[in-house]
Scaffold this motif. Structure first.
Motif, mmCIF file in Angstrom:
data_model
loop_
_atom_site.group_PDB
_atom_site.id
_atom_site.type_symbol
_atom_site.label_atom_id
_atom_site.label_comp_id
_atom_site.label_asym_id
_atom_site.label_seq_id
_atom_site.Cartn_x
_atom_site.Cartn_y
_atom_site.Cartn_z
ATOM 1 N N LEU A 66 1.819 9.738 -13.421
ATOM 2 C CA LEU A 66 3.091 9.528 -14.119
ATOM 3 C C LEU A 66 4.233 9.242 -13.149
ATOM 4 O O LEU A 66 5.211 8.597 -13.515
ATOM 5 C CB LEU A 66 3.421 10.737 -14.999
ATOM 6 N N SER A 67 4.102 9.697 -11.913
ATOM 7 C CA SER A 67 5.139 9.435 -10.918
ATOM 8 C C SER A 67 4.962 8.064 -10.253
ATOM 9 O O SER A 67 5.738 7.697 -9.381
ATOM 10 C CB SER A 67 5.150 10.535 -9.845
ATOM 11 N N GLY A 68 3.937 7.318 -10.687
ATOM 12 C CA GLY A 68 3.716 5.986 -10.146
ATOM 13 C C GLY A 68 2.732 5.927 -9.003
ATOM 14 O O GLY A 68 2.615 4.898 -8.334
ATOM 15 N N ASN A 69 2.001 6.989 -8.765
ATOM 16 C CA ASN A 69 1.042 7.047 -7.666
ATOM 17 C C ASN A 69 -0.270 6.387 -8.101
ATOM 18 O O ASN A 69 -1.079 6.978 -8.802
ATOM 19 C CB ASN A 69 0.806 8.501 -7.261
ATOM 20 N N MET A 70 -0.486 5.146 -7.683
ATOM 21 C CA MET A 70 -1.687 4.411 -8.075
ATOM 22 C C MET A 70 -2.958 5.021 -7.485
ATOM 23 O O MET A 70 -4.031 4.927 -8.086
ATOM 24 C CB MET A 70 -1.559 2.939 -7.670
ATOM 25 N N MET A 121 0.819 -1.195 0.000
ATOM 26 C CA MET A 121 0.000 0.000 0.000
ATOM 27 C C MET A 121 0.863 1.259 0.000
ATOM 28 O O MET A 121 0.575 2.183 -0.731
ATOM 29 C CB MET A 121 -0.922 -0.001 1.225
ATOM 30 N N VAL A 122 1.881 1.268 0.824
ATOM 31 C CA VAL A 122 2.756 2.440 0.907
ATOM 32 C C VAL A 122 3.493 2.640 -0.407
ATOM 33 O O VAL A 122 3.594 3.762 -0.916
ATOM 34 C CB VAL A 122 3.746 2.302 2.085
ATOM 35 N N LYS A 123 4.001 1.549 -0.974
ATOM 36 C CA LYS A 123 4.753 1.631 -2.234
ATOM 37 C C LYS A 123 3.923 2.289 -3.334
ATOM 38 O O LYS A 123 4.437 3.054 -4.136
ATOM 39 C CB LYS A 123 5.181 0.227 -2.664
ATOM 40 N N HIS A 124 2.639 1.975 -3.378
ATOM 41 C CA HIS A 124 1.757 2.527 -4.403
ATOM 42 C C HIS A 124 1.113 3.839 -3.975
ATOM 43 O O HIS A 124 0.286 4.385 -4.674
ATOM 44 C CB HIS A 124 0.688 1.503 -4.779
ATOM 45 N N ARG A 125 1.485 4.315 -2.804
ATOM 46 C CA ARG A 125 1.083 5.615 -2.257
ATOM 47 C C ARG A 125 -0.393 5.734 -1.901
ATOM 48 O O ARG A 125 -0.988 6.805 -1.996
ATOM 49 C CB ARG A 125 1.517 6.736 -3.186
ATOM 50 N N TYR A 126 -0.999 4.635 -1.498
ATOM 51 C CA TYR A 126 -2.363 4.699 -0.995
ATOM 52 C C TYR A 126 -2.315 5.221 0.437
ATOM 53 O O TYR A 126 -1.571 4.691 1.258
ATOM 54 C CB TYR A 126 -3.012 3.309 -0.985
ATOM 55 N N ALA A 185 -5.478 1.214 -13.980
ATOM 56 C CA ALA A 185 -4.920 0.828 -12.676
ATOM 57 C C ALA A 185 -4.889 -0.695 -12.556
ATOM 58 O O ALA A 185 -3.915 -1.272 -12.072
ATOM 59 C CB ALA A 185 -5.733 1.445 -11.543
ATOM 60 N N TYR A 186 -5.936 -1.336 -13.026
ATOM 61 C CA TYR A 186 -6.000 -2.800 -13.000
ATOM 62 C C TYR A 186 -4.894 -3.404 -13.863
ATOM 63 O O TYR A 186 -4.190 -4.319 -13.436
ATOM 64 C CB TYR A 186 -7.379 -3.255 -13.478
ATOM 65 N N ILE A 187 -4.728 -2.881 -15.052
ATOM 66 C CA ILE A 187 -3.693 -3.381 -15.962
ATOM 67 C C ILE A 187 -2.308 -3.236 -15.329
ATOM 68 O O ILE A 187 -1.445 -4.094 -15.499
ATOM 69 C CB ILE A 187 -3.758 -2.639 -17.322
ATOM 70 N N LEU A 188 -2.121 -2.169 -14.568
ATOM 71 C CA LEU A 188 -0.827 -1.924 -13.922
ATOM 72 C C LEU A 188 -0.654 -2.709 -12.625
ATOM 73 O O LEU A 188 0.375 -2.590 -11.971
ATOM 74 C CB LEU A 188 -0.637 -0.427 -13.680
ATOM 75 N N GLY A 189 -1.665 -3.505 -12.255
ATOM 76 C CA GLY A 189 -1.498 -4.405 -11.128
ATOM 77 C C GLY A 189 -2.410 -4.205 -9.946
ATOM 78 O O GLY A 189 -2.304 -4.932 -8.964
ATOM 79 N N ALA A 210 -0.258 11.957 -1.317
ATOM 80 C CA ALA A 210 -1.701 11.774 -1.137
ATOM 81 C C ALA A 210 -2.402 13.133 -1.109
ATOM 82 O O ALA A 210 -3.496 13.285 -1.655
ATOM 83 C CB ALA A 210 -1.994 10.990 0.135
ATOM 84 N N ALA A 211 -1.769 14.111 -0.496
ATOM 85 C CA ALA A 211 -2.329 15.463 -0.480
ATOM 86 C C ALA A 211 -2.375 16.037 -1.894
ATOM 87 O O ALA A 211 -3.346 16.718 -2.261
ATOM 88 C CB ALA A 211 -1.518 16.371 0.434
ATOM 89 N N ALA A 212 -1.353 15.760 -2.699
ATOM 90 C CA ALA A 212 -1.341 16.235 -4.080
ATOM 91 C C ALA A 212 -2.498 15.633 -4.867
ATOM 92 O O ALA A 212 -3.147 16.314 -5.668
ATOM 93 C CB ALA A 212 -0.007 15.903 -4.743
#
Length: 139
Positions: free
Chosen positions: A60-64, A1-6, A92-96, A33-35
Protein backbone atom coordinates in the motif's frame (compact mmCIF):
# COMPACT_ATOMS: atom_id res chain seq x y z
CA UNK A 1 14.73 0.25 -9.09
CA UNK A 2 15.24 2.53 -6.11
CA UNK A 3 11.94 4.34 -6.70
CA UNK A 4 10.07 1.03 -6.54
CA UNK A 5 12.15 -0.04 -3.52
CA UNK A 6 13.81 -3.09 -5.01
CA UNK A 7 16.93 -3.96 -3.02
CA UNK A 8 20.23 -4.64 -4.73
CA UNK A 9 21.46 -8.24 -4.82
CA UNK A 10 23.96 -7.40 -2.09
CA UNK A 11 21.28 -5.84 0.10
CA UNK A 12 19.00 -8.81 -0.46
CA UNK A 13 21.76 -11.22 0.58
CA UNK A 14 22.53 -9.12 3.65
CA UNK A 15 18.88 -9.06 4.71
CA UNK A 16 18.39 -12.77 4.01
CA UNK A 17 21.16 -13.57 6.49
CA UNK A 18 19.50 -11.59 9.30
CA UNK A 19 17.38 -12.94 12.12
CA UNK A 20 13.80 -11.81 12.53
CA UNK A 21 14.89 -9.58 15.43
CA UNK A 22 17.52 -7.91 13.25
CA UNK A 23 14.99 -7.43 10.45
CA UNK A 24 12.58 -5.85 12.95
CA UNK A 25 15.27 -3.37 13.96
CA UNK A 26 16.10 -2.51 10.34
CA UNK A 27 12.42 -2.14 9.47
CA UNK A 28 11.84 0.10 12.51
CA UNK A 29 14.74 2.26 11.30
CA UNK A 30 12.90 2.78 7.99
CA UNK A 31 14.45 0.12 5.76
CA UNK A 32 11.50 -0.87 3.55
CA UNK A 33 13.32 -3.87 2.04
CA UNK A 34 13.89 -5.16 5.57
CA UNK A 35 10.18 -4.69 6.30
CA UNK A 36 9.33 -6.80 3.25
CA UNK A 37 11.78 -9.52 4.23
CA UNK A 38 10.41 -9.41 7.77
CA UNK A 39 6.84 -9.82 6.55
CA UNK A 40 7.74 -12.78 4.38
CA UNK A 41 9.76 -14.48 7.12
CA UNK A 42 6.99 -14.01 9.69
CA UNK A 43 4.42 -15.34 7.21
CA UNK A 44 6.46 -18.45 6.51
CA UNK A 45 8.02 -19.12 9.90
CA UNK A 46 5.60 -17.87 12.56
CA UNK A 47 2.19 -16.53 11.63
CA UNK A 48 1.01 -16.34 8.03
CA UNK A 49 -1.64 -13.67 8.64
CA UNK A 50 0.68 -11.45 10.68
CA UNK A 51 3.28 -11.57 7.91
CA UNK A 52 0.65 -10.78 5.29
CA UNK A 53 -0.35 -7.65 7.21
CA UNK A 54 3.24 -6.38 7.08
CA UNK A 55 3.52 -7.16 3.37
CA UNK A 56 0.19 -5.49 2.56
CA UNK A 57 1.27 -2.35 4.40
CA UNK A 58 4.40 -2.26 2.26
CA UNK A 59 2.41 -2.79 -0.94
CA UNK A 60 0.00 0.00 0.00
CA UNK A 61 2.97 2.32 0.50
CA UNK A 62 4.02 1.70 -3.11
CA UNK A 63 6.73 -0.88 -2.44
CA UNK A 64 6.71 -3.06 -5.58
CA UNK A 65 9.24 -5.47 -4.04
CA UNK A 66 6.49 -6.42 -1.57
CA UNK A 67 4.34 -7.82 -4.38
CA UNK A 68 7.04 -10.40 -5.11
CA UNK A 69 7.40 -11.29 -1.43
CA UNK A 70 3.68 -11.77 -0.88
CA UNK A 71 3.56 -13.91 -4.01
CA UNK A 72 6.43 -16.02 -2.70
CA UNK A 73 4.76 -16.33 0.69
CA UNK A 74 1.65 -17.82 -0.94
CA UNK A 75 3.73 -20.13 -3.14
CA UNK A 76 6.04 -21.30 -0.33
CA UNK A 77 3.51 -21.59 2.50
CA UNK A 78 2.61 -24.92 4.01
CA UNK A 79 -0.80 -24.60 2.28
CA UNK A 80 0.54 -23.40 -1.08
CA UNK A 81 -1.71 -21.23 -3.19
CA UNK A 82 -0.16 -20.80 -6.62
CA UNK A 83 -3.14 -18.90 -8.04
CA UNK A 84 -3.03 -16.30 -5.26
CA UNK A 85 0.74 -16.03 -5.68
CA UNK A 86 0.35 -15.44 -9.40
CA UNK A 87 -2.41 -12.89 -8.78
CA UNK A 88 -0.05 -10.66 -6.80
CA UNK A 89 2.56 -10.91 -9.55
CA UNK A 90 -0.10 -10.02 -12.12
CA UNK A 91 -1.03 -7.03 -9.98
CA UNK A 92 2.62 -5.94 -9.99
CA UNK A 93 2.56 -6.30 -13.77
CA UNK A 94 -0.61 -4.22 -14.07
CA UNK A 95 1.06 -1.52 -11.96
CA UNK A 96 4.01 -1.41 -14.36
CA UNK A 97 6.49 -4.12 -13.40
CA UNK A 98 6.98 -5.86 -16.74
CA UNK A 99 9.28 -8.51 -15.25
CA UNK A 100 6.44 -9.86 -13.11
CA UNK A 101 5.01 -11.53 -16.22
CA UNK A 102 8.28 -13.46 -16.60
CA UNK A 103 7.93 -14.71 -13.02
CA UNK A 104 4.38 -15.90 -13.74
CA UNK A 105 5.62 -17.75 -16.84
CA UNK A 106 8.24 -19.53 -14.72
CA UNK A 107 5.43 -20.91 -12.56
CA UNK A 108 4.16 -23.01 -15.50
CA UNK A 109 0.51 -22.66 -14.53
CA UNK A 110 -2.34 -24.10 -16.55
CA UNK A 111 -4.48 -21.75 -18.61
CA UNK A 112 -7.28 -22.19 -16.05
CA UNK A 113 -4.93 -21.20 -13.22
CA UNK A 114 -3.70 -18.16 -15.14
CA UNK A 115 -7.28 -17.11 -15.82
CA UNK A 116 -8.14 -17.48 -12.14
CA UNK A 117 -5.03 -15.49 -11.15
CA UNK A 118 -5.93 -12.71 -13.60
CA UNK A 119 -9.48 -12.57 -12.23
CA UNK A 120 -8.14 -12.40 -8.67
CA UNK A 121 -5.62 -9.67 -9.63
CA UNK A 122 -8.45 -7.53 -10.99
CA UNK A 123 -10.33 -8.02 -7.71
CA UNK A 124 -7.24 -6.92 -5.76
CA UNK A 125 -6.42 -3.96 -8.01
CA UNK A 126 -8.78 -1.35 -6.52
CA UNK A 127 -7.47 -1.99 -3.01
CA UNK A 128 -3.83 -1.53 -3.94
CA UNK A 129 -3.91 0.95 -6.78
CA UNK A 130 -6.14 3.78 -5.57
CA UNK A 131 -3.67 6.57 -6.15
CA UNK A 132 -1.02 4.63 -8.01
CA UNK A 133 -0.57 5.18 -11.69
CA UNK A 134 1.20 2.39 -13.56
CA UNK A 135 4.87 3.31 -13.65
CA UNK A 136 7.03 0.95 -15.70
CA UNK A 137 9.99 -0.69 -14.04
CA UNK A 138 13.24 0.48 -15.60
CA UNK A 139 14.83 -1.95 -18.00
Amino acid sequence: MVKHRYPSKQELQRLAAMSITQLQQEAAAGNSAAAVMLGKRIALERNFVEGQVILREQMLSGNMFAFYAISESFREAQDRNLVEGAAYLRLAYILGDRKAADEIAKMRLSSAEISAADTRALQLYPGFAEDQVPDPRPR
